[in-house]
Design a protein around this motif. Structure first.
Motif, PDB file in Angstrom:
ATOM      1  N   UNK A   1       0.842  -1.193   0.000  1.00  0.00           N
ATOM      2  CA  UNK A   1       0.000   0.000   0.000  1.00  0.00           C
ATOM      3  C   UNK A   1       0.876   1.241   0.000  1.00  0.00           C
ATOM      4  N   UNK A   2       0.496   2.221  -0.828  1.00  0.00           N
ATOM      5  CA  UNK A   2       1.187   3.507  -0.879  1.00  0.00           C
ATOM      6  C   UNK A   2       0.246   4.585  -0.353  1.00  0.00           C
ATOM      7  N   UNK A   3       0.726   5.412   0.564  1.00  0.00           N
ATOM      8  CA  UNK A   3      -0.050   6.527   1.102  1.00  0.00           C
ATOM      9  C   UNK A   3       0.668   7.822   0.777  1.00  0.00           C
TER      10      UNK A   3
ATOM     11  N   UNK B   1      -1.110  -2.326  -7.258  1.00  0.00           N
ATOM     12  CA  UNK B   1      -0.609  -1.642  -6.057  1.00  0.00           C
ATOM     13  C   UNK B   1      -1.528  -0.473  -5.719  1.00  0.00           C
ATOM     14  N   UNK B   2      -2.297  -0.563  -4.624  1.00  0.00           N
ATOM     15  CA  UNK B   2      -3.214   0.532  -4.280  1.00  0.00           C
ATOM     16  C   UNK B   2      -2.469   1.763  -3.766  1.00  0.00           C
ATOM     17  N   UNK B   3      -2.922   2.933  -4.208  1.00  0.00           N
ATOM     18  CA  UNK B   3      -2.338   4.211  -3.795  1.00  0.00           C
ATOM     19  C   UNK B   3      -3.445   5.077  -3.209  1.00  0.00           C
ATOM     20  N   UNK B   4      -3.253   5.526  -1.978  1.00  0.00           N
ATOM     21  CA  UNK B   4      -4.225   6.422  -1.336  1.00  0.00           C
ATOM     22  C   UNK B   4      -3.670   7.833  -1.309  1.00  0.00           C
TER      23      UNK B   4
ATOM     24  N   UNK C   1      -4.832   7.546  -8.780  1.00  0.00           N
ATOM     25  CA  UNK C   1      -4.739   6.910  -7.459  1.00  0.00           C
ATOM     26  C   UNK C   1      -5.934   5.995  -7.256  1.00  0.00           C
ATOM     27  N   UNK C   2      -5.805   5.059  -6.328  1.00  0.00           N
ATOM     28  CA  UNK C   2      -6.863   4.075  -6.084  1.00  0.00           C
ATOM     29  C   UNK C   2      -7.887   4.558  -5.073  1.00  0.00           C
ATOM     30  N   UNK C   3      -7.428   5.414  -4.154  1.00  0.00           N
ATOM     31  CA  UNK C   3      -8.268   5.810  -3.020  1.00  0.00           C
ATOM     32  C   UNK C   3      -8.027   7.272  -2.702  1.00  0.00           C
TER      33      UNK C   3
END
Length: 478
Positions: free
Chosen positions: A238-240, A273-276, A299-301
């Motif tokens: 997860x990427x924030x 790869x989800x990115x918030x 971005x995902x979120x």
């Protein structure tokens, strides 16, 4: 005449007695509802089957200097100003008027100072107050710290401008590359105020904060390239990201160049790869429009509060966009629901827009939260919104466990989740409401508002970080 007066007196006493009994019954019922909600959260908030274990977090960090806002303004000999929202702050008068604008609305906001000497003078005055505190600051740094405290087994790689004092304050479990170190800490000034606090003829409707800073590292996103260079895609779940709002103090050309650099980096991420992206308060509609049209679909979120949601709707010509100018406190639930739906339908992934990566929006405000996502893209969203709502009360009250004596349910007795919805009522034993519209599904949970908040800064970051850690990303295609 005597008997008439006696009858009137007896009736008056009776009415007072009945009213007091009715009021007491309402208070008892409300307290029971609060207890039921707390118990429901405790029993039903569980982690998803597959949890995020390896995070890459950045790119803004600083030291927060937290002070009572009104006390500071009085120490600066600043009278109550006229309510005027400035995009950036050039003078003390700009601070006075912009603080007044958001203080009266009870809305969180952040504005950059363009004059270094004036900002340093304000900081020096802050340090002479009877009450001031230092805390970890920066959305990304707060999210990393909260997550590592709640989930100590999670490994976090943190990228942001970290000075000597901030390095001492950050959890030692964070991996902070040498390239993230700077010689002098960036300081942000957090001006807090309580519910019902007065400044001149203004009164705050809720407890909140106004943030200002003169920040060279974060305002230029100096760690952006380091953030992408240090990412190990194969060993990250997860990427924030956060910090785009601090670019607002720069020229439009500079802003656009940094946004393009961000987009170039995001384009190299696999869709698995989800990115918030966590937004924060901005005042330049052109800049927000750039983020909406160029960044959000990559971005995902997306995480945002009431100021950011209504301003995004204003910048993007979405629903209820005129409400930004006169909104006081949280938006009506149906209006927030409409705007979350609009974000997903216009910028999110769907059958008509398959190239977009946006599949999730987490909206949070004082009295309720909404998570909306593309069906099949995320699981555990109903539990995630409850976990985020519970964290809001715990973080604000600074406690490990909630109880009804320290919180207040500020949720309407009946409501619509979106404008075309049926009228609904809250069931405290099932405090998450879910619905579907087209390709998207939504979950809403009330927040139990802390009666005597100990912390107002960083709540959104804690909420979003917690909600993510209770969510499971289901899209695994490259």
């Amino acid at each position: 005449m005597f008997f008439k007066a006696l009858c009137i007196g007896i009736c008056a006493v009776g009415i007072i007695f009945v009213y007091d009994a009715w009021k007491t019954a309402l208070e008892v019922r409300k307290e029971q509802m609060e207890e039921d909600i707390i118990n429901a959260w405790e029993t039903r908030v569980v982690s998803p089957p597959v949890k995020f274990q390896r995070l890459h977090v950045g790119i803004n960090s600083n030291i927060d200097l937290i002070v009572p806002g009104v006390m500071l303004l009085k120490a600066l000999a600043i009278p109550s100003g006229r309510r005027e929202n400035k995009d950036v702050l050039n003078t003390v008068d700009d601070l006075e008027n912009t603080f007044a604008h958001f203080f009266a609305k009870g809305s969180a906001a952040e504005r950059a100072f363009l004059d270094k000497k004036i900002f340093q003078r304000i900081v020096s005055t802050s340090k002479m107050l009877e009450i001031f505190q230092y805390h970890i600051g920066g959305n990304a740094a707060i999210m990393a710290s909260i997550i590592t405290e709640q989930f100590p087994e999670v490994k976090i790689n943190f990228i942001g401008p970290v000075g000597p004092k901030l390095l001492e304050m950050l959890p030692t479990s964070l991996n902070i590359p040498t390239k993230s170190r700077i010689s002098t800490d960036e300081v942000h000034l957090i001006m807090e105020y309580g519910v019902g606090e007065t400044w001149g003829d203004l009164r705050s409707p809720v407890a909140n904060r106004f943030i200002t800073s003169y920040d060279e590292s974060n305002s230029q996103a100096t760690m952006l390239e380091t953030f992408f260079e240090s990412l190990d895609v194969q060993n990250t779940d997860l990427v924030l990201m956060s910090g785009l709002h601090i670019l607002e103090g720069q020229s439009k050309d500079f802003f656009i160049k940094r946004i393009q650099a961000l987009c170039n980096g995001l384009n190299n991420f696999p869709r698995s790869l989800p990115v918030h992206l966590e937004l924060a308060s901005m005042a330049n509609a052109d800049f927000v429009r750039e983020i909406l049209t160029k960044v959000v679909s990559k971005v995902s979120s997306l995480g945002l509060n009431e100021q950011e949601l209504t301003f995004a709707s204003l910048a993007g010509n979405g629903p209820h966009n005129s409400d930004f100018h006169h909104q006081s406190g949280p938006p009506e639930i149906n209006k927030a629901g409409d705007m979350v739906i609009w974000l997903l339908q216009n910028y999110g992934q769907s059958s008509s827009n398959p190239e977009s990566r946006l599949t999730r929006v987490h909206f949070h405000c004082l009295s309720y939260h909404i998570i909306g996502n593309l069906k099949g893209a995320w699981s555990n969203s109903a539990i995630a919104v409850a976990a985020g709502s519970r964290m809001a009360g715990k973080q604000a009250c600074d406690v490990q466990k909630l109880n009804s004596s320290i919180v207040d349910l500020k949720f309407p007795s009946s409501f619509k989740a979106f404008s075309d919805d049926i009228e609904r009522e809250l069931d405290p034993n099932n405090p998450v409401i879910s619905w579907e519209i087209g390709e998207f599904e939504f979950s809403l949970s009330p927040v139990l508002v802390c009666k005597d908040p100990q912390k107002t800064v960083g709540l959104g970051d804690s909420i979003s970080g917690t909600g993510l850690m209770f969510s499971q990303y289901m899209l695994t295609s490259k």
